[in-house]
Write an enzyme that holds these catalytic residues in place. Structure first.
Site, PDB file in Angstrom:
ATOM      1  N   SER A   1       0.845  -1.188   0.000  1.00 34.82           N
ATOM      2  CA  SER A   1       0.000   0.000   0.000  1.00 34.82           C
ATOM      3  C   SER A   1       0.891   1.253   0.000  1.00 34.82           C
ATOM      4  O   SER A   1       1.821   1.330  -0.800  1.00 34.82           O
ATOM      5  CB  SER A   1      -0.923  -0.044   1.217  1.00 34.82           C
TER       6      SER A   1
ATOM      7  N   ASP B   1      -8.178  -5.843  -5.900  1.00 33.93           N
ATOM      8  CA  ASP B   1      -7.888  -4.647  -5.105  1.00 33.93           C
ATOM      9  C   ASP B   1      -8.119  -3.401  -5.944  1.00 33.93           C
ATOM     10  O   ASP B   1      -7.467  -3.212  -6.977  1.00 33.93           O
ATOM     11  CB  ASP B   1      -6.423  -4.719  -4.657  1.00 33.93           C
TER      12      ASP B   1
ATOM     13  N   HIS C   1      -5.578  -6.691  -1.843  1.00 36.10           N
ATOM     14  CA  HIS C   1      -4.603  -5.720  -1.327  1.00 36.10           C
ATOM     15  C   HIS C   1      -3.422  -6.421  -0.646  1.00 36.10           C
ATOM     16  O   HIS C   1      -3.586  -7.061   0.375  1.00 36.10           O
ATOM     17  CB  HIS C   1      -5.318  -4.775  -0.361  1.00 36.10           C
TER      18      HIS C   1
END
Lengths: 389, 389
Positions: free
Chosen positions: B73, B324, B349
């Site tokens: 991320s 994601d 993710h």
């Protein structure tokens, strides 16, 4: 750059470094304290360039025009670092006389003054020996009761000297800068100088009578640097303003640009060591901050640069002339097919960036041609990639 | 990382980002004003990592130990950017679900919510339609005199709601995060969730009687996200603390991390646009600063990333799972032989960074194997270069 720009239909942009010239971010308060001076550093300068180049290209509706960055000396370091940190903004960098390895413990600390000495030794062994012996004569004079008067007289100072150290610094500067600008043609770098001024200085020394003191010979040689045009009736050795216009450099040297230098026994200068502690205390006293001797190598690398950049980075030219003492802290070997070193034995401090003259030697003409050919290759690749996408 | 570290005899180091967790540079005053918060930005965080890694290696007498950086991320962006800016410190980067192209105008602003919607549409067209229709029902309720009471009842809130928007945000968060963590095995990302939770949500919606309202179905689906363990008797939709622990992110989003997002007519969310002016005014009001929407792409690049990095940079893995929604702002194509994209259709993710489980599907096992093989190649090259010099 001015010579080759038309070949490329290029726009030349000279971006002033923050805190120098007219670029004062806090106006007259810019140099007031560490609080404002904290914004004077190489990373922020590089970021300025990134923002300015991008904005300029947008304003000129030329977003896809390739940009090549050029720089000499500290500007050469910035050019190299800019290509490393902002490959999306500059397609290549030409870094001339950029001593990016003069930090931390990468390059031997004595190499700079050893290189200056080598220049003089190469011109004449006697010349080197005379200069090397002159410092002791100056020291000896300083112990005389009327030593200062004698030195003032010998050095033809406009006003009586307050310190013998002024004479020492004056000689020192002359030899160092003359080595740096030991160009093959007449120059006007900071002072007007003849072609190959180190040789000229040594001719002066070698031409003086054997009986003359070494110090008087050193003075005569240094006079070439300060008075080549023979217009000075006397010399101002003390209280001169900073002739190099680098009053921000002191700050940078005390924070990030820590380049320790020593004089070895083999150099023509009095042997000296570097004390980080003393240096740090001086900086603390002057600016209230302590230097970060490892910061530049942390931020920009330098250790094992061949291995690191062998598989990383591209499109950089490191050009160096071996007459230039800064060359010892430069990149002197090719790192990869697109990160190349152009080294000339007779070149000096960013000689390739000087304007063309009709007296340029073949090796210099050749070096500039190589640089143009490499830049042309970068552009070719750039436009090829642009078309494919 | 915990699973593969022993394979490499690796030391795992988790470096906390300044201004998060316990790393408060100005103690309790760190979040006081823009003056202190100004030091919360990605460039300074990267510089922290550089200083820390170098210092740590020196303390451990392991200067020549290779370092590989990992991140997911925002951490994945930092990992990628770290390799780009500090190739001399990290020999490679594994950037999982790193939306480094979610800035400026590189990626269409509607792609994030379109991707969320696609996840639900892929699970069941009816499910997508129900959710898409639920917002109008909520809006309609909000115009009723006792609309808030009805919504509070329907949403089983612990306390009566002050605003219908709370219900909207509550649903919104459930759908977005469930899409992000649409993992192939049970998860506990922020909430405990079953394997492939989007499918489970849609099963709930599809299983409810035709006559039930769309809003009640959406609520039932969202309950899976908030109450998979069936332990909640009622829901706190208002005044909850920031469950994501990202209270510094608001500042970063208002300064450098500007990621404009819109909802297209095709998404399952109410259509919305992005007004830079409004956003800017909000930031100015909250922090006294204006956002810099072009800064990240100026500092780290992103436009035409294939062409720029094709001949620059090396040793990076960009892994993305197409479930994601952040994947749409990621690097989804190989850039060069050593800057590669690993894309899985069923991944979510940074699923590759989760611990191994015995239920992991083959594609995930394969992806992790590929990552290990690539890292092994980086190490091999590193040690080869080390030996040669």
């Amino acid at each position: 750059m001015v010579d080759i720009a038309p070949k490329f239909n290029a726009l030349l942009v000279f971006i002033e470094h923050r805190f120098y010239g007219d670029s004062m971010p806090f106006g007259n308060n810019s140099y007031k304290s560490a609080k404002t001076l904290g914004y004077l550093n190489s990373q922020q300068a590089l970021a300025d360039y990134a923002v300015l180049i991008r904005s300029l290209k947008q304003n000129l509706s030329s977003d896809s025009s390739p940009v090549v960055v050029f720089g000499g000396s500290y500007g050469g370091m910035l050019a190299a670092w800019f290509r490393l940190k902002y490959p999306h903004i500059a397609i290549g960098a030409v870094a001339s006389s950029a001593p990016i390895l003069q930090f931390d413990k990468i390059t031997p600390w004595s190499s700079f003054y050893d290189a200056v000495s080598q220049d003089f030794k190469d011109a004449s062994l006697n010349c080197y020996k005379v200069i090397k012996g002159s410092w002791a004569e100056l020291d000896a004079l300083s112990t005389h009761d009327d030593g200062l008067i004698e030195v003032s007289k010998l050095f033809r100072t406009c006003k009586a000297l307050h310190s013998v150290y002024s004479a020492r610094d004056w000689l020192w500067e002359a030899f160092v800068y003359t080595a740096m600008v030991n160009y093959p043609t007449e120059a006007n770098f900071m002072m007007p100088l003849p072609a190959y001024p180190v040789e000229e200085m040594c001719k002066i020394i070698d031409g003086l009578p054997k009986g003359a003191s070494k110090l008087s010979k050193a003075f005569a040689a240094a006079s070439l640097y300060y008075n080549y045009t023979q217009t000075e009736k006397c010399f101002n050795l003390e209280g001169g303003t900073d002739s190099h216009g680098l009053h921000g450099w002191d700050w940078q040297a005390c924070t990030e640009m820590v380049m320790p230098m020593t004089c070895s026994n083999e150099s023509m200068f009095p042997p000296s060591s570097f004390s980080y502690k003393e240096f740090s205390q001086d900086c603390k006293k002057q600016y209230g901050v302590k230097p970060r001797p490892h910061w530049i190598t942390t931020e920009f690398g330098g250790y094992r640069i061949e291995q690191v950049l062998k598989r990383f980075g591209s499109n950089m030219i490191f050009s160096n002339g071996m007459q230039d003492p800064w060359s010892r802290g430069g990149v002197l070997k090719n790192i990869s097919s697109s990160i190349v070193a152009l080294v000339t034995q007779k070149g000096a401090h960013h000689v390739d960036f000087r304007s063309e003259t009709k007296n340029d030697p073949d090796w210099l003409i050749m070096q500039r041609k190589q640089e143009v050919a490499i830049i042309e290759k970068w552009l070719e690749e750039y436009y090829k990639d642009l078309k494919q996408n």
